[in-house]
Design a protein around this motif. Structure first.
Motif, PDB file in Angstrom:
ATOM      1  N   MET A  72       0.847  -1.181   0.000  1.00  0.00           N
ATOM      2  CA  MET A  72       0.000   0.000   0.000  1.00  0.00           C
ATOM      3  C   MET A  72       0.891   1.241   0.000  1.00  0.00           C
ATOM      4  O   MET A  72       1.817   1.336   0.788  1.00  0.00           O
ATOM      5  N   ARG A  73       0.584   2.139  -0.931  1.00  0.00           N
ATOM      6  CA  ARG A  73       1.376   3.381  -0.987  1.00  0.00           C
ATOM      7  C   ARG A  73       0.976   4.314   0.146  1.00  0.00           C
ATOM      8  O   ARG A  73      -0.207   4.446   0.433  1.00  0.00           O
ATOM      9  N   PRO A  74       1.938   4.961   0.768  1.00  0.00           N
ATOM     10  CA  PRO A  74       1.581   5.864   1.870  1.00  0.00           C
ATOM     11  C   PRO A  74       1.092   7.213   1.352  1.00  0.00           C
ATOM     12  O   PRO A  74       1.872   8.017   0.859  1.00  0.00           O
ATOM     13  N   THR A  75      -0.214   7.425   1.447  1.00  0.00           N
ATOM     14  CA  THR A  75      -0.752   8.711   1.000  1.00  0.00           C
ATOM     15  C   THR A  75      -1.492   9.401   2.139  1.00  0.00           C
ATOM     16  O   THR A  75      -2.274  10.311   1.908  1.00  0.00           O
ATOM     17  N   GLY A  76      -1.270   8.947   3.358  1.00  0.00           N
ATOM     18  CA  GLY A  76      -1.934   9.562   4.510  1.00  0.00           C
ATOM     19  C   GLY A  76      -2.907   8.599   5.162  1.00  0.00           C
ATOM     20  O   GLY A  76      -2.946   7.405   4.809  1.00  0.00           O
ATOM     21  N   ALA A  77      -3.705   9.134   6.081  1.00  0.00           N
ATOM     22  CA  ALA A  77      -4.638   8.297   6.839  1.00  0.00           C
ATOM     23  C   ALA A  77      -5.595   7.574   5.884  1.00  0.00           C
ATOM     24  O   ALA A  77      -5.963   8.108   4.835  1.00  0.00           O
ATOM     25  N   LEU A  78      -5.971   6.364   6.244  1.00  0.00           N
ATOM     26  CA  LEU A  78      -6.839   5.566   5.366  1.00  0.00           C
ATOM     27  C   LEU A  78      -8.301   5.899   5.592  1.00  0.00           C
ATOM     28  O   LEU A  78      -8.729   6.118   6.725  1.00  0.00           O
ATOM     29  N   HIS A  79      -9.060   5.911   4.501  1.00  0.00           N
ATOM     30  CA  HIS A  79     -10.498   6.144   4.631  1.00  0.00           C
ATOM     31  C   HIS A  79     -11.257   4.829   4.475  1.00  0.00           C
ATOM     32  O   HIS A  79     -10.667   3.778   4.186  1.00  0.00           O
ATOM     33  N   LEU A  80     -12.555   4.942   4.638  1.00  0.00           N
ATOM     34  CA  LEU A  80     -13.408   3.759   4.608  1.00  0.00           C
ATOM     35  C   LEU A  80     -13.305   3.001   3.281  1.00  0.00           C
ATOM     36  O   LEU A  80     -13.381   1.773   3.251  1.00  0.00           O
ATOM     37  N   GLY A  81     -13.122   3.753   2.182  1.00  0.00           N
ATOM     38  CA  GLY A  81     -12.982   3.116   0.873  1.00  0.00           C
ATOM     39  C   GLY A  81     -11.722   2.250   0.839  1.00  0.00           C
ATOM     40  O   GLY A  81     -11.749   1.115   0.344  1.00  0.00           O
ATOM     41  N   ASN A  82     -10.615   2.760   1.394  1.00  0.00           N
ATOM     42  CA  ASN A  82      -9.376   1.969   1.461  1.00  0.00           C
ATOM     43  C   ASN A  82      -9.580   0.741   2.344  1.00  0.00           C
ATOM     44  O   ASN A  82      -9.096  -0.351   2.046  1.00  0.00           O
ATOM     45  N   TYR A  83     -10.288   0.962   3.449  1.00  0.00           N
ATOM     46  CA  TYR A  83     -10.497  -0.130   4.406  1.00  0.00           C
ATOM     47  C   TYR A  83     -11.319  -1.256   3.776  1.00  0.00           C
ATOM     48  O   TYR A  83     -10.899  -2.414   3.767  1.00  0.00           O
ATOM     49  N   LEU A  84     -12.471  -0.888   3.198  1.00  0.00           N
ATOM     50  CA  LEU A  84     -13.353  -1.921   2.644  1.00  0.00           C
ATOM     51  C   LEU A  84     -12.762  -2.531   1.377  1.00  0.00           C
ATOM     52  O   LEU A  84     -12.958  -3.705   1.090  1.00  0.00           O
ATOM     53  N   GLY A  85     -12.036  -1.697   0.614  1.00  0.00           N
ATOM     54  CA  GLY A  85     -11.498  -2.162  -0.662  1.00  0.00           C
ATOM     55  C   GLY A  85     -10.272  -3.049  -0.526  1.00  0.00           C
ATOM     56  O   GLY A  85      -9.963  -3.825  -1.428  1.00  0.00           O
ATOM     57  N   ALA A  86      -9.542  -2.959   0.575  1.00  0.00           N
ATOM     58  CA  ALA A  86      -8.315  -3.756   0.698  1.00  0.00           C
ATOM     59  C   ALA A  86      -8.064  -4.223   2.136  1.00  0.00           C
ATOM     60  O   ALA A  86      -8.004  -5.425   2.413  1.00  0.00           O
ATOM     61  N   LEU A  87      -7.953  -3.274   3.042  1.00  0.00           N
ATOM     62  CA  LEU A  87      -7.457  -3.606   4.381  1.00  0.00           C
ATOM     63  C   LEU A  87      -8.316  -4.644   5.116  1.00  0.00           C
ATOM     64  O   LEU A  87      -7.778  -5.581   5.723  1.00  0.00           O
ATOM     65  N   ALA A  88      -9.638  -4.510   5.041  1.00  0.00           N
ATOM     66  CA  ALA A  88     -10.515  -5.461   5.739  1.00  0.00           C
ATOM     67  C   ALA A  88     -10.263  -6.875   5.215  1.00  0.00           C
ATOM     68  O   ALA A  88     -10.238  -7.850   5.980  1.00  0.00           O
ATOM     69  N   ASN A  89     -10.023  -6.951   3.927  1.00  0.00           N
ATOM     70  CA  ASN A  89      -9.747  -8.239   3.293  1.00  0.00           C
ATOM     71  C   ASN A  89      -8.398  -8.801   3.754  1.00  0.00           C
ATOM     72  O   ASN A  89      -8.255  -9.994   4.033  1.00  0.00           O
ATOM     73  N   TRP A  90      -7.425  -7.930   3.863  1.00  0.00           N
ATOM     74  CA  TRP A  90      -6.094  -8.360   4.324  1.00  0.00           C
ATOM     75  C   TRP A  90      -6.177  -8.932   5.738  1.00  0.00           C
ATOM     76  O   TRP A  90      -5.512  -9.920   6.052  1.00  0.00           O
ATOM     77  N   VAL A  91      -6.981  -8.274   6.569  1.00  0.00           N
ATOM     78  CA  VAL A  91      -7.105  -8.730   7.960  1.00  0.00           C
ATOM     79  C   VAL A  91      -7.616 -10.170   7.981  1.00  0.00           C
ATOM     80  O   VAL A  91      -7.121 -11.015   8.713  1.00  0.00           O
ATOM     81  N   GLU A  92      -8.577 -10.455   7.113  1.00  0.00           N
ATOM     82  CA  GLU A  92      -9.129 -11.822   7.017  1.00  0.00           C
ATOM     83  C   GLU A  92      -8.074 -12.793   6.495  1.00  0.00           C
ATOM     84  O   GLU A  92      -7.967 -13.921   6.960  1.00  0.00           O
ATOM     85  N   MET A  93      -7.320 -12.340   5.504  1.00  0.00           N
ATOM     86  CA  MET A  93      -6.362 -13.233   4.830  1.00  0.00           C
ATOM     87  C   MET A  93      -5.264 -13.733   5.766  1.00  0.00           C
ATOM     88  O   MET A  93      -4.667 -14.779   5.525  1.00  0.00           O
ATOM     89  N   GLN A  94      -5.013 -12.957   6.802  1.00  0.00           N
ATOM     90  CA  GLN A  94      -3.941 -13.332   7.734  1.00  0.00           C
ATOM     91  C   GLN A  94      -4.135 -14.719   8.331  1.00  0.00           C
ATOM     92  O   GLN A  94      -3.186 -15.377   8.705  1.00  0.00           O
ATOM     93  N   ASP A  95      -5.425 -15.134   8.449  1.00  0.00           N
ATOM     94  CA  ASP A  95      -5.703 -16.433   9.043  1.00  0.00           C
ATOM     95  C   ASP A  95      -5.650 -17.560   8.017  1.00  0.00           C
ATOM     96  O   ASP A  95      -5.730 -18.726   8.371  1.00  0.00           O
ATOM     97  N   GLN A  96      -5.535 -17.191   6.745  1.00  0.00           N
ATOM     98  CA  GLN A  96      -5.518 -18.229   5.711  1.00  0.00           C
ATOM     99  C   GLN A  96      -4.139 -18.432   5.100  1.00  0.00           C
ATOM    100  O   GLN A  96      -3.833 -19.488   4.588  1.00  0.00           O
ATOM    101  N   TYR A  97      -3.341 -17.371   5.096  1.00  0.00           N
ATOM    102  CA  TYR A  97      -2.059 -17.423   4.387  1.00  0.00           C
ATOM    103  C   TYR A  97      -0.930 -16.878   5.263  1.00  0.00           C
ATOM    104  O   TYR A  97      -1.171 -16.204   6.255  1.00  0.00           O
ATOM    105  N   ASP A  98       0.302 -17.176   4.812  1.00  0.00           N
ATOM    106  CA  ASP A  98       1.474 -16.545   5.411  1.00  0.00           C
ATOM    107  C   ASP A  98       1.661 -15.228   4.644  1.00  0.00           C
ATOM    108  O   ASP A  98       2.102 -15.236   3.499  1.00  0.00           O
TER     109      ASP A  98
END
Ligand code: SF4
Length: 320
Positions: free
Chosen positions: A1-27
């Motif tokens: 993720m490129r650092p462009t400042g604080a994350l908004h809801l669009g960033n969260y729902l579009g990527a970060l929320a998914n990453w949080v889930e993926m942590q339990d499935q993958y290394d």
């Protein structure tokens, strides 16, 4: 993720929320792509350090965990630059010129001079970032699929020229909910229409009250259409199904007004984001802890990167 400042809801729902889930499935390896920020914003590096820190706060608050994943900062791993250099030697220029986002971005960002070697070559840096960890998969949005494809082509070319070192990574596409900004345009920092993970409850309530609803609904007595209303899209995500259905019919029959409807939604949104907000407050108060977590993660990533580069140097016979 490129650092462009604080994350908004669009960033969260579009990527970060998914990453949080993926942590339990993958290394997983997640990194702040600070060198990538230079590909288009090389002229202004003033805020970069703050942006990097902001993104780390958001990651940790949203649930990326140093116990489950490797979290690091790209520029802390100089091996990325070495692999980028080697890959740039074998990447044909037409592969980069045909990259669909290349010309598109040049047209869109006309206020910036992007006729640089670094901007043309950023897919090569991305390829280095990915194959350094011998990734099998990369979570991307549909618009990023061509980049994963170039990565596969570069990895294949390396393996063909020198010997099999790198697996060819696949894109991992996930359905992500689409939400718009408060003015119904794409949620973006530059449009000033974003709700941030760092917004206090009161700020969220104010922003929700300013949200554009069904543009045809001029008066309280006019029936509305939830299908074209952004507030309703938020209800689908943050309000229970029964209430959401109720709002649908009450909106169509003008039994509920937009003010009341927004109040219900903003309370649910505030509640859903409260754990992230509270964690963020904690990390904001403990900046040293954030730095330590990232330093540890970067050390862990660097071990893998060192071992990959050792193998690369042996394979290309630059190991003397
Ligand atoms: S009542 Fe709710 S769903 Fe209907 S137009 Fe207003 S804000 Fe949108």
């Amino acid at each position: 993720m490129r650092p462009t400042g604080a994350l908004h809801l669009g960033n969260y729902l579009g990527a970060l929320a998914n990453w949080v889930e993926m942590q339990d499935q993958y290394d997983c390896f997640f990194f702040v792509a600070d060198w990538h920020a230079l590909t288009s914003d090389y002229e202004n590096t003033e805020g970069l350090e703050t942006y990097v820190h902001e993104i780390l706060l958001d990651w940790l608050s949203a649930g990326l965990s140093p116990e489950k994943s490797t979290l690091f900062i790209q520029s802390k791993i100089p091996e990325h630059a070495e692999l980028y250099l080697i890959l740039s030697m074998i990447t044909p220029v037409p592969w980069l010129e045909r990259n669909p986002t290349y010309k598109d971005q040049i047209l869109q960002l006309q206020n910036k001079d992007l006729s640089t070697f670094g901007f043309l070559g950023y897919p090569v840096l991305q390829a280095a970032d990915i194959i350094m960890y011998k990734a099998q998969g990369v979570p991307v949005g549909i618009d990023q699929v061509p980049h994963v494809e170039i990565t596969r082509e570069i990895a294949r070319r390396f393996n063909f020229l020198y010997g099999p070192v790198f697996p060819e990574p696949e894109e991992i596409l996930t359905d992500t909910p689409k939400i718009l900004g408060t003015d119904r345009r794409k949620m973006s920092k530059s449009y000033g229409n974003a709700i941030y993970l760092s917004d206090a409850p009161e700020q969220i309530r104010t922003k929700v009250m300013q949200m554009v609803t069904d543009p045809q609904r001029a008066k309280r007595s006019d029936p509305g259409n939830p299908d074209v209303c952004n507030v309703y899209e938020f209800h689908k995500l943050y309000t229970d199904a029964e209430t959401t259905n109720q709002i649908d019919s009450q909106c169509r029959s003008a039994e509920i007004g937009c003010v009341e409807c927004k109040k219900i939604m903003s309370e649910n949104l505030v509640q859903a984001l409260a754990p992230i907000y509270e964690k963020r407050k904690y990390y904001e108060a403990h900046p040293k802890l954030v730095t330590e977590i990232m330093d540890q993660g970067s050390l862990k990533a660097r071990e893998v990167a060192r071992s990959t580069m050792q193998e690369v140097r042996e394979t290309i016979k630059i190991n003397y």
